[in-house]
Design a protein around this motif. Structure first.
Motif, PDB file in Angstrom:
ATOM      1  N   MET A 133       0.825  -1.188   0.000  1.00 60.56           N
ATOM      2  CA  MET A 133       0.000   0.000   0.000  1.00 60.56           C
ATOM      3  C   MET A 133       0.871   1.254   0.000  1.00 60.56           C
ATOM      4  O   MET A 133       0.519   2.237  -0.635  1.00 60.56           O
ATOM      5  CB  MET A 133      -0.929  -0.042   1.214  1.00 60.56           C
ATOM      6  N   GLU A 134       1.978   1.213   0.716  1.00 59.71           N
ATOM      7  CA  GLU A 134       2.883   2.370   0.748  1.00 59.71           C
ATOM      8  C   GLU A 134       3.395   2.709  -0.643  1.00 59.71           C
ATOM      9  O   GLU A 134       3.491   3.877  -1.009  1.00 59.71           O
ATOM     10  CB  GLU A 134       4.063   2.096   1.673  1.00 59.71           C
ATOM     11  N   MET A 135       3.706   1.679  -1.413  1.00 61.55           N
ATOM     12  CA  MET A 135       4.211   1.891  -2.755  1.00 61.55           C
ATOM     13  C   MET A 135       3.136   2.539  -3.635  1.00 61.55           C
ATOM     14  O   MET A 135       3.414   3.447  -4.409  1.00 61.55           O
ATOM     15  CB  MET A 135       4.627   0.540  -3.350  1.00 61.55           C
ATOM     16  N   PHE A 136       1.890   2.087  -3.518  1.00 60.09           N
ATOM     17  CA  PHE A 136       0.798   2.648  -4.308  1.00 60.09           C
ATOM     18  C   PHE A 136       0.493   4.083  -3.872  1.00 60.09           C
ATOM     19  O   PHE A 136       0.180   4.929  -4.702  1.00 60.09           O
ATOM     20  CB  PHE A 136      -0.457   1.797  -4.196  1.00 60.09           C
ATOM     21  N   ALA A 137       0.574   4.361  -2.582  1.00 58.06           N
ATOM     22  CA  ALA A 137       0.321   5.719  -2.098  1.00 58.06           C
ATOM     23  C   ALA A 137       1.360   6.691  -2.652  1.00 58.06           C
ATOM     24  O   ALA A 137       1.053   7.847  -2.950  1.00 58.06           O
ATOM     25  CB  ALA A 137       0.327   5.746  -0.578  1.00 58.06           C
ATOM     26  N   GLN A 138       2.569   6.212  -2.817  1.00 57.19           N
ATOM     27  CA  GLN A 138       3.643   7.049  -3.337  1.00 57.19           C
ATOM     28  C   GLN A 138       3.393   7.434  -4.795  1.00 57.19           C
ATOM     29  O   GLN A 138       3.759   8.522  -5.223  1.00 57.19           O
ATOM     30  CB  GLN A 138       4.959   6.294  -3.207  1.00 57.19           C
ATOM     31  N   ARG A 191       6.360   0.794 -11.557  1.00 60.26           N
ATOM     32  CA  ARG A 191       7.285  -0.158 -12.171  1.00 60.26           C
ATOM     33  C   ARG A 191       8.441  -0.333 -11.208  1.00 60.26           C
ATOM     34  O   ARG A 191       9.048   0.632 -10.774  1.00 60.26           O
ATOM     35  CB  ARG A 191       7.814   0.374 -13.495  1.00 60.26           C
ATOM     36  N   ILE A 192       8.721  -1.595 -10.884  1.00 59.52           N
ATOM     37  CA  ILE A 192       9.770  -1.873  -9.911  1.00 59.52           C
ATOM     38  C   ILE A 192      10.538  -3.105 -10.369  1.00 59.52           C
ATOM     39  O   ILE A 192       9.957  -4.047 -10.922  1.00 59.52           O
ATOM     40  CB  ILE A 192       9.160  -2.056  -8.500  1.00 59.52           C
ATOM     41  N   SER A 193      11.838  -3.098 -10.134  1.00 56.07           N
ATOM     42  CA  SER A 193      12.644  -4.259 -10.510  1.00 56.07           C
ATOM     43  C   SER A 193      12.300  -5.425  -9.585  1.00 56.07           C
ATOM     44  O   SER A 193      11.817  -5.244  -8.465  1.00 56.07           O
ATOM     45  CB  SER A 193      14.135  -3.931 -10.422  1.00 56.07           C
ATOM     46  N   PHE A 194      12.555  -6.624 -10.080  1.00 54.70           N
ATOM     47  CA  PHE A 194      12.212  -7.817  -9.320  1.00 54.70           C
ATOM     48  C   PHE A 194      12.973  -7.861  -7.994  1.00 54.70           C
ATOM     49  O   PHE A 194      12.389  -8.172  -6.953  1.00 54.70           O
ATOM     50  CB  PHE A 194      12.504  -9.070 -10.152  1.00 54.70           C
ATOM     51  N   ASP A 195      14.241  -7.528  -8.012  1.00 48.87           N
ATOM     52  CA  ASP A 195      15.042  -7.563  -6.785  1.00 48.87           C
ATOM     53  C   ASP A 195      14.542  -6.544  -5.764  1.00 48.87           C
ATOM     54  O   ASP A 195      14.439  -6.847  -4.574  1.00 48.87           O
ATOM     55  CB  ASP A 195      16.517  -7.316  -7.098  1.00 48.87           C
ATOM     56  N   ASP A 196      14.223  -5.333  -6.229  1.00 52.24           N
ATOM     57  CA  ASP A 196      13.696  -4.316  -5.320  1.00 52.24           C
ATOM     58  C   ASP A 196      12.338  -4.711  -4.766  1.00 52.24           C
ATOM     59  O   ASP A 196      12.031  -4.459  -3.603  1.00 52.24           O
ATOM     60  CB  ASP A 196      13.593  -2.963  -6.027  1.00 52.24           C
ATOM     61  N   PHE A 197      11.508  -5.344  -5.596  1.00 49.25           N
ATOM     62  CA  PHE A 197      10.196  -5.793  -5.141  1.00 49.25           C
ATOM     63  C   PHE A 197      10.335  -6.863  -4.065  1.00 49.25           C
ATOM     64  O   PHE A 197       9.644  -6.820  -3.046  1.00 49.25           O
ATOM     65  CB  PHE A 197       9.374  -6.327  -6.318  1.00 49.25           C
ATOM     66  N   CYS A 198      11.235  -7.816  -4.290  1.00 52.50           N
ATOM     67  CA  CYS A 198      11.457  -8.875  -3.299  1.00 52.50           C
ATOM     68  C   CYS A 198      11.923  -8.288  -1.974  1.00 52.50           C
ATOM     69  O   CYS A 198      11.474  -8.704  -0.908  1.00 52.50           O
ATOM     70  CB  CYS A 198      12.490  -9.877  -3.812  1.00 52.50           C
ATOM     71  N   HIS A 199      12.810  -7.304  -2.041  1.00 55.50           N
ATOM     72  CA  HIS A 199      13.301  -6.661  -0.831  1.00 55.50           C
ATOM     73  C   HIS A 199      12.187  -5.870  -0.134  1.00 55.50           C
ATOM     74  O   HIS A 199      12.041  -5.941   1.087  1.00 55.50           O
ATOM     75  CB  HIS A 199      14.473  -5.739  -1.175  1.00 55.50           C
ATOM     76  N   ALA A 200      11.385  -5.137  -0.897  1.00 51.59           N
ATOM     77  CA  ALA A 200      10.312  -4.334  -0.315  1.00 51.59           C
ATOM     78  C   ALA A 200       9.238  -5.203   0.332  1.00 51.59           C
ATOM     79  O   ALA A 200       8.675  -4.845   1.369  1.00 51.59           O
ATOM     80  CB  ALA A 200       9.673  -3.452  -1.382  1.00 51.59           C
ATOM     81  N   MET A 201       8.957  -6.348  -0.267  1.00 54.23           N
ATOM     82  CA  MET A 201       7.919  -7.238   0.267  1.00 54.23           C
ATOM     83  C   MET A 201       8.480  -8.217   1.292  1.00 54.23           C
ATOM     84  O   MET A 201       7.729  -8.995   1.863  1.00 54.23           O
ATOM     85  CB  MET A 201       7.254  -8.019  -0.875  1.00 54.23           C
ATOM     86  N   ASP A 202       9.785  -8.196   1.506  1.00 53.06           N
ATOM     87  CA  ASP A 202      10.448  -9.109   2.441  1.00 53.06           C
ATOM     88  C   ASP A 202      10.083 -10.556   2.112  1.00 53.06           C
ATOM     89  O   ASP A 202       9.659 -11.325   2.973  1.00 53.06           O
ATOM     90  CB  ASP A 202      10.072  -8.746   3.887  1.00 53.06           C
ATOM     91  N   ALA A 203      10.235 -10.903   0.844  1.00 59.52           N
ATOM     92  CA  ALA A 203       9.851 -12.223   0.340  1.00 59.52           C
ATOM     93  C   ALA A 203      10.812 -13.300   0.829  1.00 59.52           C
ATOM     94  O   ALA A 203      12.018 -13.062   0.939  1.00 59.52           O
ATOM     95  CB  ALA A 203       9.838 -12.209  -1.178  1.00 59.52           C
ATOM     96  N   PRO A 204      10.289 -14.495   1.117  1.00 63.65           N
ATOM     97  CA  PRO A 204      11.163 -15.598   1.523  1.00 63.65           C
ATOM     98  C   PRO A 204      12.046 -16.036   0.355  1.00 63.65           C
ATOM     99  O   PRO A 204      11.705 -15.832  -0.811  1.00 63.65           O
ATOM    100  CB  PRO A 204      10.181 -16.707   1.920  1.00 63.65           C
ATOM    101  N   PRO A 205      13.189 -16.657   0.651  1.00 63.78           N
ATOM    102  CA  PRO A 205      14.128 -17.068  -0.406  1.00 63.78           C
ATOM    103  C   PRO A 205      13.513 -17.994  -1.458  1.00 63.78           C
ATOM    104  O   PRO A 205      13.880 -17.937  -2.625  1.00 63.78           O
ATOM    105  CB  PRO A 205      15.243 -17.785   0.350  1.00 63.78           C
ATOM    106  N   SER A 206      12.556 -18.837  -1.063  1.00 62.17           N
ATOM    107  CA  SER A 206      11.933 -19.736  -2.037  1.00 62.17           C
ATOM    108  C   SER A 206      11.152 -18.958  -3.091  1.00 62.17           C
ATOM    109  O   SER A 206      11.094 -19.360  -4.252  1.00 62.17           O
ATOM    110  CB  SER A 206      11.001 -20.725  -1.330  1.00 62.17           C
ATOM    111  N   CYS A 207      10.566 -17.834  -2.711  1.00 59.63           N
ATOM    112  CA  CYS A 207       9.823 -17.004  -3.662  1.00 59.63           C
ATOM    113  C   CYS A 207      10.757 -16.209  -4.557  1.00 59.63           C
ATOM    114  O   CYS A 207      10.431 -15.926  -5.708  1.00 59.63           O
ATOM    115  CB  CYS A 207       8.890 -16.048  -2.924  1.00 59.63           C
TER     116      CYS A 207
END
Length: 85
Positions: free
Chosen positions: A1-6, A14-30
């Motif tokens: 939601m923070e990203m959409f509010a911005q 538009r966000i790179s895959f690595d930045d998205f994974c970091h922002a969402m705190d995705a697990p390593p399997s994802c």
């Protein structure tokens, strides 16, 4: 939601895959498998934001010439049907 509010003025994120994974705190399997990222992170978040915040969200993975996903693009706008009830 923070990203959409911005980016609420443009309705496009538009966000790179690595930045998205970091922002969402995705697990390593994802991070290793985009299919799991889609099922466990992206679709869950889109469903939640659509239901609770009344946003219409369309998203697609972005690729640069190959099969590997290099980023994610989100288009969003307020749902006009939400306010009719």
């Amino acid at each position: 939601m923070e990203m959409f509010a911005q980016y609420r003025d443009t309705g496009l994120v538009r966000i790179s895959f690595d930045d998205f994974c970091h922002a969402m705190d995705a697990p390593p399997s994802c991070v290793k498998d985009f299919g799991q990222m889609r099922r466990r992170v992206i679709e869950v978040a889109v469903d939640e934001l659509t239901g609770k915040d009344g946003l219409l969200i369309e998203w697609k993975p972005t690729k640069q010439g190959g099969r590997k996903v290099t980023g994610v693009e989100f288009r969003f706008k307020p749902n006009p049907q939400l306010f009719l009830f």
